[in-house]
Design a protein around this motif. Structure first.
Motif, mmCIF file in Angstrom:
data_model
loop_
_atom_site.group_PDB
_atom_site.id
_atom_site.type_symbol
_atom_site.label_atom_id
_atom_site.label_comp_id
_atom_site.label_asym_id
_atom_site.label_seq_id
_atom_site.Cartn_x
_atom_site.Cartn_y
_atom_site.Cartn_z
ATOM 1 N N GLY A 228 1.003 -1.316 0.103
ATOM 2 C CA GLY A 228 -0.005 -0.088 0.012
ATOM 3 C C GLY A 228 0.934 1.219 0.021
ATOM 4 N N TYR A 229 1.871 1.266 0.918
ATOM 5 C CA TYR A 229 2.705 2.567 0.978
ATOM 6 C C TYR A 229 3.402 2.691 -0.488
ATOM 7 C CZ TYR A 229 2.572 3.180 5.898
ATOM 8 O OH TYR A 229 2.355 3.215 7.228
ATOM 9 N N ALA A 230 3.961 1.466 -1.082
ATOM 10 C CA ALA A 230 4.445 1.502 -2.421
ATOM 11 C C ALA A 230 3.731 2.052 -3.382
ATOM 12 C CB ALA A 230 5.265 -0.010 -2.825
ATOM 13 N N ILE A 231 2.431 1.529 -3.392
ATOM 14 C CA ILE A 231 1.555 2.064 -4.541
ATOM 15 C C ILE A 231 1.100 3.466 -4.297
ATOM 16 C CG2 ILE A 231 -0.969 1.845 -5.247
ATOM 17 C CD1 ILE A 231 -0.453 -1.344 -4.944
ATOM 18 N N ALA A 232 1.010 4.015 -2.935
ATOM 19 C CA ALA A 232 0.701 5.430 -2.783
ATOM 20 C C ALA A 232 1.917 6.160 -3.383
ATOM 21 C CB ALA A 232 0.625 5.694 -1.428
ATOM 22 N N GLY A 233 3.273 5.799 -3.186
ATOM 23 C CA GLY A 233 4.428 6.588 -3.473
ATOM 24 C C GLY A 233 4.345 6.557 -5.262
ATOM 25 N N LEU A 234 3.840 5.533 -5.867
ATOM 26 C CA LEU A 234 3.473 5.589 -7.328
ATOM 27 C C LEU A 234 2.492 6.356 -7.832
ATOM 28 C CD1 LEU A 234 3.994 1.971 -8.131
ATOM 29 C CD2 LEU A 234 5.669 3.395 -8.695
ATOM 30 N N PHE B 42 1.491 9.257 -6.146
ATOM 31 C CA PHE B 42 2.311 10.612 -6.115
ATOM 32 C C PHE B 42 3.444 10.853 -7.264
ATOM 33 C CE2 PHE B 42 0.617 10.423 -1.774
ATOM 34 C CZ PHE B 42 -0.266 11.714 -1.727
ATOM 35 N N LEU B 43 4.114 9.989 -7.577
ATOM 36 C CA LEU B 43 4.961 9.930 -8.632
ATOM 37 C C LEU B 43 4.331 10.475 -9.996
ATOM 38 C CD1 LEU B 43 8.087 9.790 -9.562
ATOM 39 C CD2 LEU B 43 7.508 7.547 -10.094
ATOM 40 N N ARG C 275 3.101 14.879 -13.838
ATOM 41 C CA ARG C 275 2.066 15.905 -14.596
ATOM 42 C C ARG C 275 2.250 17.075 -14.340
ATOM 43 N NH1 ARG C 275 -3.620 12.205 -13.982
ATOM 44 N NH2 ARG C 275 -2.814 10.648 -15.438
ATOM 45 N N THR C 276 2.627 17.472 -13.204
ATOM 46 C CA THR C 276 2.510 18.706 -12.629
ATOM 47 C C THR C 276 3.736 19.316 -12.333
ATOM 48 O OG1 THR C 276 2.363 18.284 -10.301
ATOM 49 C CG2 THR C 276 0.261 18.465 -11.573
ATOM 50 N N ARG C 277 5.046 18.513 -11.867
ATOM 51 C CA ARG C 277 6.243 19.069 -11.356
ATOM 52 C C ARG C 277 6.241 19.839 -10.305
ATOM 53 N NH1 ARG C 277 9.058 15.346 -13.900
ATOM 54 N NH2 ARG C 277 9.431 15.483 -16.238
ATOM 55 N N ALA D 15 7.810 15.067 -2.902
ATOM 56 C CA ALA D 15 8.175 14.600 -1.564
ATOM 57 C C ALA D 15 7.177 13.553 -1.113
ATOM 58 C CB ALA D 15 8.153 15.941 -0.731
ATOM 59 N N PHE D 16 6.076 13.695 -1.241
ATOM 60 C CA PHE D 16 5.138 12.635 -0.877
ATOM 61 C C PHE D 16 5.635 11.297 -1.451
ATOM 62 C CE2 PHE D 16 2.432 15.812 1.193
ATOM 63 C CZ PHE D 16 1.879 15.198 1.827
ATOM 64 N N ALA D 17 5.990 11.029 -2.578
ATOM 65 C CA ALA D 17 6.458 9.930 -3.174
ATOM 66 C C ALA D 17 7.483 9.410 -2.482
ATOM 67 C CB ALA D 17 6.689 9.984 -4.856
ATOM 68 N N VAL D 18 8.631 10.063 -2.395
ATOM 69 C CA VAL D 18 9.836 9.758 -1.493
ATOM 70 C C VAL D 18 9.293 9.379 -0.093
ATOM 71 C CG1 VAL D 18 12.214 10.423 -0.574
ATOM 72 C CG2 VAL D 18 11.299 11.193 -3.033
#
Length: 87
Positions: free
Chosen positions: A12-18, A20-21, A26-28, A34-37
């Protein structure tokens, strides 16, 4: 059974990171990066705890990964608010 749940939490954490990536690509917007990391650090923390099978996770150095993740989130939010205020 607990190893299975730890694996689900890690996934779940890894998918949430993806997610946010993807938003970051899309937005830069640095907040999304930061949320992805941070979520990947949380996934790493959970995976290390699951693999090592320590009885009390808060007494291990792995706990510092969680601290770093929340520090990154707090820092990113503060930076976002400071940039918005300076405009």
């Amino acid at each position: 059974m607990s190893e299975f749940v730890w694996g689900l939490i890690t996934m779940g954490y890894a998918i949430a990171g993806l997610f946010f990536l993807r938003f970051w690509t899309r937005t830069r917007e640095g907040l999304f990066a930061a949320f992805a990391v941070a979520f990947w650090l949380l996934a790493l923390n959970q995976a290390l705890v699951a693999v090592s099978a320590v009885p009390r996770e808060e007494q291990t150095p792995f706990y510092l990964l969680r601290l770093a993740a929340f520090g990154i989130i707090i820092g990113a939010i503060v930076m976002k608010n400071l940039r918005a205020r300076s405009r």
